[in-house]
Design an enzyme around this catalytic site. Sequence first.
Site, PDB file in Angstrom:
ATOM      1  N   GLY A  80      22.784  12.030  -3.451  1.00  0.00           N
ATOM      2  CA  GLY A  80      23.539  12.805  -4.435  1.00  0.00           C
ATOM      3  C   GLY A  80      23.599  14.283  -4.057  1.00  0.00           C
ATOM      4  N   ARG A  98      26.188   7.608   0.416  1.00  0.00           N
ATOM      5  CA  ARG A  98      25.040   6.692   0.473  1.00  0.00           C
ATOM      6  C   ARG A  98      25.509   5.546   1.361  1.00  0.00           C
ATOM      7  NH1 ARG A  98      22.279   8.869  -4.214  1.00  0.00           N
ATOM      8  NH2 ARG A  98      23.670   9.173  -5.966  1.00  0.00           N
ATOM      9  N   ASP A 144      14.194  10.860  -1.132  1.00  0.00           N
ATOM     10  CA  ASP A 144      13.332   9.862  -0.483  1.00  0.00           C
ATOM     11  C   ASP A 144      14.125   8.805   0.279  1.00  0.00           C
ATOM     12  OD1 ASP A 144      10.746  10.690  -0.908  1.00  0.00           O
ATOM     13  OD2 ASP A 144      10.539   9.672  -2.832  1.00  0.00           O
ATOM     14  N   THR A 188      17.658  17.249  -4.242  1.00  0.00           N
ATOM     15  CA  THR A 188      18.127  16.354  -5.312  1.00  0.00           C
ATOM     16  C   THR A 188      17.861  17.047  -6.646  1.00  0.00           C
ATOM     17  OG1 THR A 188      17.626  14.352  -6.589  1.00  0.00           O
ATOM     18  CG2 THR A 188      15.909  15.081  -5.106  1.00  0.00           C
ATOM     19  N   ASP A 246      16.978  15.541  -9.211  1.00  0.00           N
ATOM     20  CA  ASP A 246      16.036  14.725  -9.984  1.00  0.00           C
ATOM     21  C   ASP A 246      14.574  15.166  -9.886  1.00  0.00           C
ATOM     22  OD1 ASP A 246      18.231  13.121 -10.588  1.00  0.00           O
ATOM     23  OD2 ASP A 246      17.875  11.807  -8.866  1.00  0.00           O
ATOM     24  N   ASP A 252      12.488  14.014  -7.914  1.00  0.00           N
ATOM     25  CA  ASP A 252      11.716  12.761  -7.867  1.00  0.00           C
ATOM     26  C   ASP A 252      11.182  12.451  -6.462  1.00  0.00           C
ATOM     27  OD1 ASP A 252      14.152  12.234  -6.690  1.00  0.00           O
ATOM     28  OD2 ASP A 252      14.473  10.333  -7.720  1.00  0.00           O
ATOM     29  N   ARG A 293      17.552   9.818 -12.548  1.00  0.00           N
ATOM     30  CA  ARG A 293      17.333   8.469 -11.993  1.00  0.00           C
ATOM     31  C   ARG A 293      16.146   7.828 -12.702  1.00  0.00           C
ATOM     32  NH1 ARG A 293      19.588   6.450  -7.402  1.00  0.00           N
ATOM     33  NH2 ARG A 293      20.156   8.499  -6.681  1.00  0.00           N
TER      34      ARG A 293
END
Length: 323
Positions: free
Chosen positions: A14, A75, A106, A128, A130, A132, A174
């Site tokens: 993203g 992606r 990741d 990102t 996120d 995350d 996410r």
Amino acid sequence: MNSVKTVAVLTSGGDAPGMNAAVRAVVRTGIYNGLKVLGIKKGYEGLLRGDIEEMTLRSVGDIIQKGGTILQTARSKEFTTKAGLEKAMSMAKIFDIDALVVIGGDGSYRGARDLSELGMNVIGIPGTIDNDIACTEYTIGYDTAMNTVLDAIDKIRDTSYSHERCSVLEVMGRNAGWIAVNCGIAGGAEAIILPEKEFDIDKDIIIPIVEGRNRGKKHYLVIVAEGVGGAVEIAKYIEEKTEITTRATILGYIQRGGSPTVTDRVMASRMGAMAINLLLEGKKNRIIAVRDGKLTDLEINEALNMEKTIDGDLIDLSRILAL
Ligand code: F6P
């Protein structure tokens, strides 16, 4: 020591505000140090197709303030196959790529790790919204996304207050609730629903709203992380149980775009420059991260084997402050 002459850079997964600042830093630090820098378009897709061009000092001019990624992103399914990886490696050889800087999350690092096993030297930069990525406390774009969400919360609050309503806001992330928990605290939410913590709709949402109403509250905000989802259904349930008019808002892509904040621009610039410096020092297969507030780098497999979760203190704080 350093045997790298040609470095390629791509953005993957993203898009996130600040990715352009990182690309700019890779290109300019690389050229400043006498390296040839190539830009790969549309992430690993572009590597497979040879959609690669030489970057110049000017090709990254006027991009530091722009959201999205000038290199574009994707992606790629093909890249995750053995045949795809081999194709990518042979394309890298054709373009004489000695090292690859991957700006992404990741998933993108896993692709980078697979390439490193075939002999490519890779450096990962966390990008990102996120936040995350397990090995790092900060990811490029996260700060901008949170500020965008907070701006939306403040606007929604104006209407909630004026009409004495409840708003349920679903935010991205996410499977992680980082944006939700921080924006919930910063925006003064009555309830924050995260994928990291099981929730009971009556205990965690209805009771705080009803008790708040009994104490004189006139409007209510519930933040739901994307990893839990169901904002529309939650809003209906709140309205049914409390008879407070309740609206759901799903913020979506508005959180991904926009001009990066100071933090994202500066961190992205530092990380982009660090990627080149690691290569000049002869380092191989590293992921750049922020740990204990400091910029550092980790071996790629070590980084991928880490886990992180939201600090329970943040969740407790959000509950106390919502009283
Ligand atoms: O990783 C950023 C993110 O916006 C997540 O928050 C979200 O789950 C996902 O990307 C959406 O992906 P896509 O844009 O491919 O639908």
